[in-house]
Design a protein around this motif. Sequence first.
Motif, short mmCIF file in Angstrom:
data_model
loop_
_atom_site.label_atom_id
_atom_site.label_comp_id
_atom_site.label_asym_id
_atom_site.label_seq_id
_atom_site.Cartn_x
_atom_site.Cartn_y
_atom_site.Cartn_z
N ILE A 273 0.86 -1.18 0.00
CA ILE A 273 0.00 0.00 0.00
C ILE A 273 0.89 1.23 0.00
N GLN A 274 0.82 2.03 -1.06
CA GLN A 274 1.73 3.16 -1.21
C GLN A 274 0.96 4.40 -1.64
N LYS A 275 1.32 5.53 -1.04
CA LYS A 275 0.68 6.82 -1.32
C LYS A 275 1.71 7.82 -1.81
N LEU A 276 1.27 8.76 -2.62
CA LEU A 276 2.18 9.74 -3.20
C LEU A 276 2.47 10.91 -2.26
N ASN A 277 1.71 11.02 -1.16
CA ASN A 277 1.95 12.11 -0.21
C ASN A 277 1.69 11.60 1.21
N ARG A 278 1.87 12.50 2.18
CA ARG A 278 1.72 12.11 3.59
C ARG A 278 0.29 12.26 4.10
N ASN A 279 -0.67 12.48 3.22
CA ASN A 279 -2.04 12.75 3.65
C ASN A 279 -2.72 11.54 4.29
N SER A 280 -2.11 10.37 4.19
CA SER A 280 -2.69 9.17 4.79
C SER A 280 -2.02 8.80 6.10
N ILE A 281 -1.22 9.71 6.65
CA ILE A 281 -0.56 9.48 7.94
C ILE A 281 -1.31 10.28 9.00
N TYR A 282 -1.90 9.58 9.94
CA TYR A 282 -2.67 10.21 11.01
C TYR A 282 -2.07 9.80 12.35
N VAL A 283 -1.66 10.80 13.11
CA VAL A 283 -1.00 10.56 14.39
C VAL A 283 -1.76 11.31 15.49
N PHE A 284 -2.07 10.61 16.57
CA PHE A 284 -2.73 11.19 17.73
C PHE A 284 -1.76 11.12 18.91
N VAL A 285 -1.60 12.22 19.59
CA VAL A 285 -0.80 12.26 20.81
C VAL A 285 -1.72 12.61 21.97
N ASN A 286 -1.88 11.68 22.88
CA ASN A 286 -2.81 11.84 24.01
C ASN A 286 -4.20 12.25 23.54
N GLY A 287 -4.65 11.60 22.45
CA GLY A 287 -5.99 11.86 21.92
C GLY A 287 -6.10 13.05 21.01
N ARG A 288 -5.00 13.78 20.77
CA ARG A 288 -5.03 14.99 19.95
C ARG A 288 -4.47 14.68 18.56
N LEU A 289 -5.22 15.01 17.51
CA LEU A 289 -4.76 14.82 16.14
C LEU A 289 -3.71 15.88 15.81
N ILE A 290 -2.52 15.44 15.42
CA ILE A 290 -1.42 16.37 15.18
C ILE A 290 -0.77 16.09 13.83
N ARG A 291 0.01 17.07 13.37
CA ARG A 291 0.90 16.90 12.23
C ARG A 291 2.30 17.24 12.73
N ASP A 292 3.14 16.24 12.87
CA ASP A 292 4.44 16.46 13.47
C ASP A 292 5.53 15.91 12.55
N ARG A 293 6.50 16.77 12.20
CA ARG A 293 7.57 16.36 11.30
C ARG A 293 8.46 15.30 11.92
N LEU A 294 8.65 15.37 13.21
CA LEU A 294 9.50 14.39 13.89
C LEU A 294 8.92 12.98 13.76
N ILE A 295 7.63 12.86 14.05
CA ILE A 295 6.97 11.54 13.96
C ILE A 295 6.93 11.07 12.51
N GLN A 296 6.62 11.97 11.58
CA GLN A 296 6.58 11.59 10.17
C GLN A 296 7.94 11.12 9.68
N HIS A 297 9.01 11.77 10.15
CA HIS A 297 10.34 11.32 9.76
C HIS A 297 10.64 9.95 10.35
N GLY A 298 10.23 9.71 11.59
CA GLY A 298 10.41 8.39 12.18
C GLY A 298 9.69 7.31 11.41
N LEU A 299 8.48 7.60 10.92
CA LEU A 299 7.73 6.64 10.12
C LEU A 299 8.41 6.40 8.78
#
Length: 670
Positions: A273-299
């Motif tokens: 399963i492959q996507k052309l952008n990061r729009n399919s990456i959803y990360v919640f921190v303590n229940g809060r929907l965030i966009r974080d470059r650190l987590i995206q880089h780790g993924l």
Amino acid sequence: MGRIHVLSEQVANKIAAGEVVERPASVVKELLENALDAGATRIRINIEAGGKKLIQITDNGCGMVRDDAMLAFERHATSKLKDAEDLLKVSTLGFRGEALPSIASVSRLRLETRAAETPDGTIIEINGGRMASVEEAGLPEGTSVTVRDLFFNTPARKKFLKAESTELSHIASLVTHYALAHPEKHFELHSATNALLVAPPVAGYAERVYQVFGKETLDQLIALAAEQPLARVGLPQPPPWRRKDSENEDEDEIESASPGVMRLHGFVSKPEIQKLNRNSIYVFVNGRLIRDRLIQHGLTEAYRNIIPPSVYPVVLLFLEMPPGEVDVNVHPSKTEVRFRQSSVMHDFVRDSVRAALMKARPAPQFTREIHAHATASSGLTPGAREWEPPSDLATASGAPAHPIYESGGGFALQAPAPPPISARFQFDGGIAVEANAAIPVARGLQEKPLEGTWPDSIPDNGCAPALDVLDEEPTLAALSTLRPLGQIRNSFILAVNEDGLWIVDQHVAHERVLFERILKQRALQKVESQRLLMPIVLELSPAQQAVFAEIADELQHNGFEAEPFGARSVAVKVAPAGVDAAAVEHMLHELLDQISREEQSLNLEKIRSRIAASIACHAAIKVNMPLEQNKMDWLLAELAKTDHPMSCPHGRPVVLRYSVKDIQKAFKRI
């Protein structure tokens, strides 16, 4: 007269609205988070005209008394903070007290609320930031906020809104993902008179994914869970008067409380399963929907050498940690956070996801992979292709959902003509949803028969009955049981086992084996090399010269021995074992060009991976090369021992499986 003056409250609120209220989905986010903070277990959202005309959110939370309801519209009025120290350990989704006054300043807002301890409720109406009326009324416990005519008094902001279908799609995506993050709560999303999402409470996160997206989507995700104790790095010791006293210890020897643990759970997609952008990456921190470059880089790092570098996975990830470990007060819309131990968090995410992929070792399906291609559409957005609903899946009203959700991210409001197939996942039988239909919700998770189970009887068509097939999805751990039959065009190994027919790309299979072997040898500093009969002289461009100077030491550790030979040349005397002398020049030019084109700086680990991948590619068995039986046996056995046999270092699939079920379907036995 001086030039500096204090802005009026009304102007200040509109400026704050510009930061907090970007579009209708921003209003929904703030009000939805308020409802969750209020302890609501049932939340209903009504939308008209994509949120431009109406946004109404009703919950059964704790509600407010009259004085609190009026005070809530003052700037920075909040029930969630009391002093500056509370800001260091925010445990709620909202905390600034800016959302309600900001929204009220650019809309016509009506608040209806009642606390459990009061017999009467309160209704407040505000138009463009000015309070119009306050009255008492009989209301159910909870809160209802109605926002009409968003940006009616700021036309410049209103004209920048997108089409109604686009705004509605943003709202649908937001509500869907908060529903995924809170499976224990009831969520409803309605547009005009149509239900877009009806999600009753379920037992857990997997059940919620099944409920909203169906079994096909759940089957393409890998569940993961991990936990790691936190070290007291960066956490100052509390002063002695804040520490708990101990009867048996001297005050100076008191150890502060443990900093706690960080937990991670959720789902990541299989490599196919492959996507052309990061729009399919959803990360919640303590229940809060965030966009974080650190987590995206780790993924991204977790999937490195598993999928191609230009594509991205589908991720639904939930991170939980003590509130003091994360600073949520770094962005007006609270979509960005800052971790106290950022490097620890990055490595925890990377290692946990990579470990889950190594453990799952999913085997790509032949019938799926031949149709698969990277898409830009969101991976966890309701619906994407035409779907014939099973009889046991229905909407809340009992009617099956079968229209379409636009592949570009918006709802297809002109439903007559079906759009082209462009799935959120390239699945067979994927769920599809239209603006005028509800996202299907399972009536009972055990009602839908699992894929791979068979009916009690098979129609008598004069043929033998179908073979028994295991319900469990085979993984690449089954590679060790494969029996090679031969080659197709001297390029692909054909093999079989009890799970079906397997096709192995011999070049990328050997490439994966060599890649992991080179990395292990490099770690032990035992890389094998060969001295060339004649040195190879390479002419380098200025960009290549700069890269060569940067990675020269690492090249030497990987079996190369080179030295300057003139102004812009190097002479290679020793090369890694297995690479033909004729391929050394091409390999080094390719490697230097690839690194020089990198937009981001490369760390040592990335450089090692690039060099190892390049060596493995040029040393691996080539296509159009006949292999004897014992060579094929050896290659499959070595591939089974690797950590990531599902793809080569460049992300291409190594193995495809044509399952027994697919074979039976093709022969009309099931």
